[in-house]
Write a protein that holds these residues in place. Structure first.
Motif, PDB file in Angstrom:
ATOM      1  N   VAL A   1       0.625  -1.408  -0.175  1.00 26.97           N
ATOM      2  CA  VAL A   1       0.116  -0.025  -0.053  1.00 26.97           C
ATOM      3  C   VAL A   1       0.794   1.335  -0.211  1.00 26.97           C
ATOM      4  O   VAL A   1       1.715   1.456   0.873  1.00 26.97           O
ATOM      5  N   LEU A   2       0.838   1.983  -0.811  1.00 30.36           N
ATOM      6  CA  LEU A   2       1.565   3.368  -1.052  1.00 30.36           C
ATOM      7  C   LEU A   2       0.669   4.516  -0.699  1.00 30.36           C
ATOM      8  O   LEU A   2      -0.626   4.482  -1.053  1.00 30.36           O
ATOM      9  N   GLU A   3       1.212   5.353  -0.562  1.00 39.67           N
ATOM     10  CA  GLU A   3       0.312   6.685  -0.178  1.00 39.67           C
ATOM     11  C   GLU A   3       1.329   7.924  -0.461  1.00 39.67           C
ATOM     12  O   GLU A   3       2.308   8.172  -0.419  1.00 39.67           O
ATOM     13  N   CYS A   4       0.300   8.894  -1.331  1.00 39.44           N
ATOM     14  CA  CYS A   4       0.889  10.042  -1.941  1.00 39.44           C
ATOM     15  C   CYS A   4       0.714  11.076  -0.807  1.00 39.44           C
ATOM     16  O   CYS A   4      -0.447  10.974  -0.131  1.00 39.44           O
ATOM     17  N   PRO A   5       1.607  12.100  -0.527  1.00 38.90           N
ATOM     18  CA  PRO A   5       1.023  13.078   0.542  1.00 38.90           C
ATOM     19  C   PRO A   5      -0.017  13.824   0.249  1.00 38.90           C
ATOM     20  O   PRO A   5      -0.276  14.116  -1.145  1.00 38.90           O
ATOM     21  N   GLN A   6      -1.167  14.190   0.851  1.00 40.32           N
ATOM     22  CA  GLN A   6      -2.287  14.716   0.311  1.00 40.32           C
ATOM     23  C   GLN A   6      -2.176  16.146  -0.006  1.00 40.32           C
ATOM     24  O   GLN A   6      -3.008  16.609  -0.767  1.00 40.32           O
ATOM     25  N   PHE A   7      -1.085  16.680   0.262  1.00 37.67           N
ATOM     26  CA  PHE A   7      -1.085  18.259  -0.152  1.00 37.67           C
ATOM     27  C   PHE A   7       0.480  18.515   0.142  1.00 37.67           C
ATOM     28  O   PHE A   7       1.157  18.101   0.638  1.00 37.67           O
ATOM     29  N   ILE A   8       0.714  19.647  -0.611  1.00 43.10           N
ATOM     30  CA  ILE A   8       2.120  20.357  -0.417  1.00 43.10           C
ATOM     31  C   ILE A   8       1.850  21.601  -0.080  1.00 43.10           C
ATOM     32  O   ILE A   8       1.048  22.577  -0.386  1.00 43.10           O
ATOM     33  N   GLU A   9       2.630  21.913   1.326  1.00 42.44           N
ATOM     34  CA  GLU A   9       2.339  23.007   2.079  1.00 42.44           C
ATOM     35  C   GLU A   9       2.461  24.464   1.011  1.00 42.44           C
ATOM     36  O   GLU A   9       3.621  24.367   0.506  1.00 42.44           O
ATOM     37  N   GLN A  10       2.004  25.263   1.297  1.00 39.64           N
ATOM     38  CA  GLN A  10       2.367  26.744   0.417  1.00 39.64           C
ATOM     39  C   GLN A  10       3.497  27.313   0.726  1.00 39.64           C
ATOM     40  O   GLN A  10       4.103  27.916   0.110  1.00 39.64           O
ATOM     41  N   LYS A  11       4.160  27.133   2.031  1.00 35.79           N
ATOM     42  CA  LYS A  11       5.247  27.466   2.308  1.00 35.79           C
ATOM     43  C   LYS A  11       6.417  26.639   1.493  1.00 35.79           C
ATOM     44  O   LYS A  11       7.489  27.187   1.491  1.00 35.79           O
ATOM     45  N   SER A  12       6.128  25.470   1.040  1.00 37.12           N
ATOM     46  CA  SER A  12       7.222  24.780   0.294  1.00 37.12           C
ATOM     47  C   SER A  12       7.116  25.270  -1.152  1.00 37.12           C
ATOM     48  O   SER A  12       8.135  24.831  -2.165  1.00 37.12           O
ATOM     49  N   VAL A  13       6.194  26.112  -1.638  1.00 32.62           N
ATOM     50  CA  VAL A  13       6.021  26.636  -2.904  1.00 32.62           C
ATOM     51  C   VAL A  13       6.892  27.642  -3.226  1.00 32.62           C
ATOM     52  O   VAL A  13       6.665  28.716  -2.504  1.00 32.62           O
ATOM     53  N   GLN A  14       7.869  27.510  -3.994  1.00 33.57           N
ATOM     54  CA  GLN A  14       8.797  29.002  -4.140  1.00 33.57           C
ATOM     55  C   GLN A  14       8.748  29.215  -5.679  1.00 33.57           C
ATOM     56  O   GLN A  14       8.838  28.359  -6.333  1.00 33.57           O
ATOM     57  N   ILE A  15       8.627  30.651  -5.702  1.00 31.74           N
ATOM     58  CA  ILE A  15       8.462  31.248  -6.971  1.00 31.74           C
ATOM     59  C   ILE A  15       9.795  32.293  -7.182  1.00 31.74           C
ATOM     60  O   ILE A  15       9.947  33.064  -6.308  1.00 31.74           O
ATOM     61  N   SER A  16      10.486  32.015  -8.090  1.00 28.83           N
ATOM     62  CA  SER A  16      11.694  32.745  -8.299  1.00 28.83           C
ATOM     63  C   SER A  16      11.631  33.429  -9.614  1.00 28.83           C
ATOM     64  O   SER A  16      10.793  33.120 -10.689  1.00 28.83           O
ATOM     65  N   ASN A  17      12.633  34.286  -9.862  1.00 21.83           N
ATOM     66  CA  ASN A  17      12.473  35.094 -11.127  1.00 21.83           C
ATOM     67  C   ASN A  17      11.400  35.753 -11.651  1.00 21.83           C
ATOM     68  O   ASN A  17      10.835  35.925 -12.561  1.00 21.83           O
ATOM     69  N   VAL A  18      10.837  36.605 -10.346  1.00 23.34           N
ATOM     70  CA  VAL A  18       9.618  37.183 -10.716  1.00 23.34           C
ATOM     71  C   VAL A  18      10.145  38.580 -11.329  1.00 23.34           C
ATOM     72  O   VAL A  18      11.223  38.902 -10.895  1.00 23.34           O
ATOM     73  N   PRO A  19       9.457  39.260 -12.207  1.00 30.34           N
ATOM     74  CA  PRO A  19       9.597  40.603 -12.567  1.00 30.34           C
ATOM     75  C   PRO A  19      10.026  41.490 -11.746  1.00 30.34           C
ATOM     76  O   PRO A  19       9.117  41.377 -10.660  1.00 30.34           O
ATOM     77  N   PRO A  20      10.709  42.530 -11.971  1.00 30.47           N
ATOM     78  CA  PRO A  20      11.028  43.624 -11.039  1.00 30.47           C
ATOM     79  C   PRO A  20       9.926  44.286 -10.590  1.00 30.47           C
ATOM     80  O   PRO A  20       9.036  44.476 -11.348  1.00 30.47           O
ATOM     81  N   GLY A  21       9.646  44.601  -9.437  1.00 31.54           N
ATOM     82  CA  GLY A  21       8.681  45.291  -8.651  1.00 31.54           C
ATOM     83  C   GLY A  21       7.533  44.547  -8.159  1.00 31.54           C
ATOM     84  O   GLY A  21       6.475  44.788  -7.791  1.00 31.54           O
TER      85      GLY A  21
END
Length: 152
Positions: free
Chosen positions: A34-54
């Motif tokens: 029996v395998l189990e996927c994590p039910q969610f990825i926490e929002q603090k784990s989501v990293q957004i990089s290279n956003v436009p200046p400002g």
């Protein structure tokens, strides 16, 4: 009134053999993995990089589990399997994949998150896995699915 049972030596021997066989059966006769996927990825784990200046970033909510399936190779190779059977059941679906063909890059489990499967978590499966079933039911959140995974 008490009941009395009389067993002869042959009946006792057969009973012993049946009990011994049940206790020493190989693990492969047991229910599958029996395998189990994590039910969610926490929002603090989501990293957004290279956003436009400002601009600043903000992730409002976790990414919920949306899908799961076996893959040929790690997720970045996009080895999604096209052959599977599906069965409708009350409240959901069951998808079954036969995995007895050769998988040169290995067998992998892919768990996808977000309504359009924007993020994938992958995990290598044991090469001995021959079949996996994925039971889907709607989750509590928009786009979320509860997925039970059983492999043999």
């Amino acid at each position: 009134m008490a009941m009395m049972f009389k067993l002869n030596i042959q009946q006792c021997t057969v009973a012993f053999m049946v009990a011994f066989a049940a206790l020493t059966a190989p693990a492969s006769a047991a229910p599958g993995l029996v395998l189990e996927c994590p039910q969610f990825i926490e929002q603090k784990s989501v990293q957004i990089s290279n956003v436009p200046p400002g601009w600043t970033t903000f992730v409002r909510a976790p990414l919920y589990l949306h899908g799961a399936a076996p893959m040929s190779g790690p997720p970045e190779e996009l080895g999604e399997l096209a052959e599977f059977s599906q069965k409708r059941e009350k409240g959901g679906w069951i998808y079954t994949y036969q995995l007895d063909a050769p998988f040169p890059a290995g067998k992998w489990l892919a768990c996808t998150y977000g309504e359009s499967d924007q993020v994938t978590l992958g995990r290598k499966l044991n090469d001995n896995v021959r079949v996996c079933s994925f039971r889907y039911r709607k989750g509590r959140h928009v786009g979320e699915n509860d997925i039970a995974i059983a492999c043999k």
